[in-house]
Write an enzyme that holds these catalytic residues in place. Structure first.
Site, PDB file in Angstrom:
ATOM      1  N   LYS A   1       0.761  -1.231  -0.057  1.00 38.85           N
ATOM      2  CA  LYS A   1       0.098   0.166  -0.072  1.00 38.85           C
ATOM      3  C   LYS A   1       0.879   1.302  -0.072  1.00 38.85           C
ATOM      4  O   LYS A   1       2.075   1.200   0.407  1.00 38.85           O
ATOM      5  CB  LYS A   1      -1.198   0.025   1.270  1.00 38.85           C
ATOM      6  CG  LYS A   1      -1.793  -1.242   1.255  1.00 38.85           C
ATOM      7  CD  LYS A   1      -2.745  -1.174   0.082  1.00 38.85           C
ATOM      8  CE  LYS A   1      -3.888  -1.964   0.510  1.00 38.85           C
ATOM      9  NZ  LYS A   1      -4.269  -3.227  -0.352  1.00 38.85           N
TER      10      LYS A   1
HETATM   11  C1  LIG Z   1     -10.064  -2.172  -1.006  1.00 44.22           C
HETATM   12  C2  LIG Z   1      -9.342  -3.123   0.137  1.00 44.22           C
HETATM   13  N1  LIG Z   1     -10.097  -3.461   1.057  1.00 44.22           N
HETATM   14  C3  LIG Z   1      -9.436  -4.054   2.264  1.00 44.22           C
HETATM   15  C4  LIG Z   1      -8.282  -4.691   1.991  1.00 44.22           C
HETATM   16  C5  LIG Z   1      -7.877  -5.480   3.137  1.00 44.22           C
HETATM   17  O1  LIG Z   1      -6.618  -5.218   3.704  1.00 44.22           O
HETATM   18  P1  LIG Z   1      -5.577  -6.191   4.235  1.00 44.22           P
HETATM   19  O2  LIG Z   1      -5.047  -6.961   3.253  1.00 44.22           O
HETATM   20  O3  LIG Z   1      -4.595  -5.526   5.171  1.00 44.22           O
HETATM   21  O4  LIG Z   1      -6.322  -7.026   5.140  1.00 44.22           O
HETATM   22  C6  LIG Z   1      -7.562  -4.525   0.961  1.00 44.22           C
HETATM   23  C7  LIG Z   1      -6.114  -4.896   0.763  1.00 44.22           C
HETATM   24  O5  LIG Z   1      -5.724  -5.709   0.382  1.00 44.22           O
HETATM   25  C8  LIG Z   1      -7.962  -3.537  -0.253  1.00 44.22           C
HETATM   26  O6  LIG Z   1      -7.484  -3.308  -1.140  1.00 44.22           O
END
Ligand SMILES: Cc1ncc(COP(=O)(O)O)c(C=O)c1O
Length: 370
Positions: free
Chosen positions: A185
């Site tokens: 990110k």
């Molecule tokens: C739009 C979106 N929501 C939620 C997530 C979930 O984040 P994480 O991978 O840190 O659980 C991501 C990331 O991969 C995402 O791109």
């Protein structure tokens, strides 16, 4: 070879500061719920313009805990875009709620506010929007719809650290909002990490407990919580990287501009900023009806790309059980989401890329004959 991303190179400019942070925590002997977390939470809240930030274990947990705060009755409905990463939909299902998919705009790739209204029923409890690819959703009408219909508004800001709508950071419009600090990110940890942000002290207080087994006093549990704490090492690393986020976002904006001015109209390009929208370009999504051929051509010429995402949530096998009976609202046809998923191609746009590398990508793309 122009890589799509390289996390080793991405973190290299900050490596000394990161090493120092890791060693400091390792030597401190305090690894969970300590001063590094408190420091990062205060810094991120100040950066984003929120009163409170609660560090958690991942972006998915940040979304799940945001919904969990409300303790909505099982089977209530949450409106969510049909073209998101599956995590957004999973957070709804994990709370025993029903995802009600709403199509995006074909221009912005973000949820279409007009279509939100059409899907509101007496069972709707919340609207969960996603600022996809680093582009803020059209928040004015969305906030209005939620106010008029008395709905909770949650923003999924996982791809949009520092993006602004009407000069305000995303994550300041909803009642409770979620960030991911997954390593790729714009603000990425060196492992899994996430955060909830809010201006409401009651929400902050309860989510702080929910992330820690529902407890604030050791061995006394007020709620059925989770173990979802952002650990001290990741918090210390995130404090380092937060100092560099604006520089990273600015670099991506300069790369975006090279695509924006140079890339032929043979490709469908993402919209640029406008008077309301300040994007942070987590991803540079073009669309082509010959995506696979185009992707192979780029690879043959030493350029790696990605697809975000190959399969939309409603077509994922994981959701098969939710497509029948009472859950029937996940089924149906989502042609806009499907077309985006069939045609989207993410071009390199990382802090690791130089302007001349992106100029090379543009040059090769403009020479392509399908
Ligand atoms: C739009 C979106 N929501 C939620 C997530 C979930 O984040 P994480 O991978 O840190 O659980 C991501 C990331 O991969 C995402 O791109």
């Amino acid at each position: 070879m122009i890589e799509y991303e390289n996390l080793k190179l991405l973190n290299a400019p900050f490596q000394d500061e990161i090493n120092e942070a890791i060693i400091r925590v390792a030597k401190s002997g305090w690894f969970i719920l300590g001063q590094e977390l408190e420091k990062f939470e205060a810094e991120f809240a100040a950066f984003n313009g929120n009163k409170y930030c609660i560090g958690v274990a991942s972006g998915l947990d940040a979304l799940t805990l945001s919904l969990k705060y409300y303790n909505f009755s099982e089977g209530m409905e949450v409106i969510v875009p049909s073209n998101t990463y599956i995590a957004t939909v999973l957070s709804i299902i994990q709370n025993g709620l029903k995802p009600v998919l709403v199509e995006p705009s074909m221009d912005t790739y973000n949820i279409d506010p007009v279509k939100i209204k059409e899907k509101i029923t007496k069972n709707t409890c919340a609207v969960l929007v996603v600022h996809l690819y680093g582009r803020p959703c059209d928040m004015e009408p969305i906030v209005e719809i939620c106010n008029v219909n008395n709905l909770v508004l949650i923003e999924d800001c996982a791809q949009a650290h520092g993006a602004k709508y009407n000069q305000k950071n995303v994550g300041t419009f909803g009642h409770v909002n979620a960030f991911s600090f997954y390593p790729t990110k714009n603000l990425g940890a060196l492992g899994d990490a996430g955060a909830v942000v809010t201006d409401d002290p009651n929400i902050a207080d309860k989510i702080r407990k929910l992330r820690n087994y529902g407890s604030s006093v050791k061995y006394y549990n007020e709620f059925v919580g989770m173990n979802s704490r952002l650990d001290e090492i990741q918090a210390a690393i995130l404090s380092v990287k937060l100092k560099h986020l604006s520089k990273i976002n600015q670099h991506k904006k300069e790369l975006f501009q090279i695509y924006e001015t140079g890339l032929s109209s043979m490709f469908i390009k993402p919209l640029p900023d406008d008077h309301k929208i300040y994007q942070v370009h987590h991803i540079y999504p073009i669309r082509s009806f010959h995506r696979e051929k185009l992707r192979s051509y780029l690879l043959d010429n030493g350029i790696k790309t990605e697809i975000h995402y190959p399969v939309p949530p409603h077509k994922q096998r994981a959701l098969n059980d939710y497509k029948t009976g009472d859950w029937g609202r996940v089924v149906g046809s989502y042609p806009i989401a499907e077309e985006i998923h069939e045609t989207e191609l993410s071009l390199p746009i990382s802090f690791i890329h130089s302007k001349s590398e992106i100029e090379r990508v543009v040059e090769l793309l403009n020479r392509w004959q399908n």
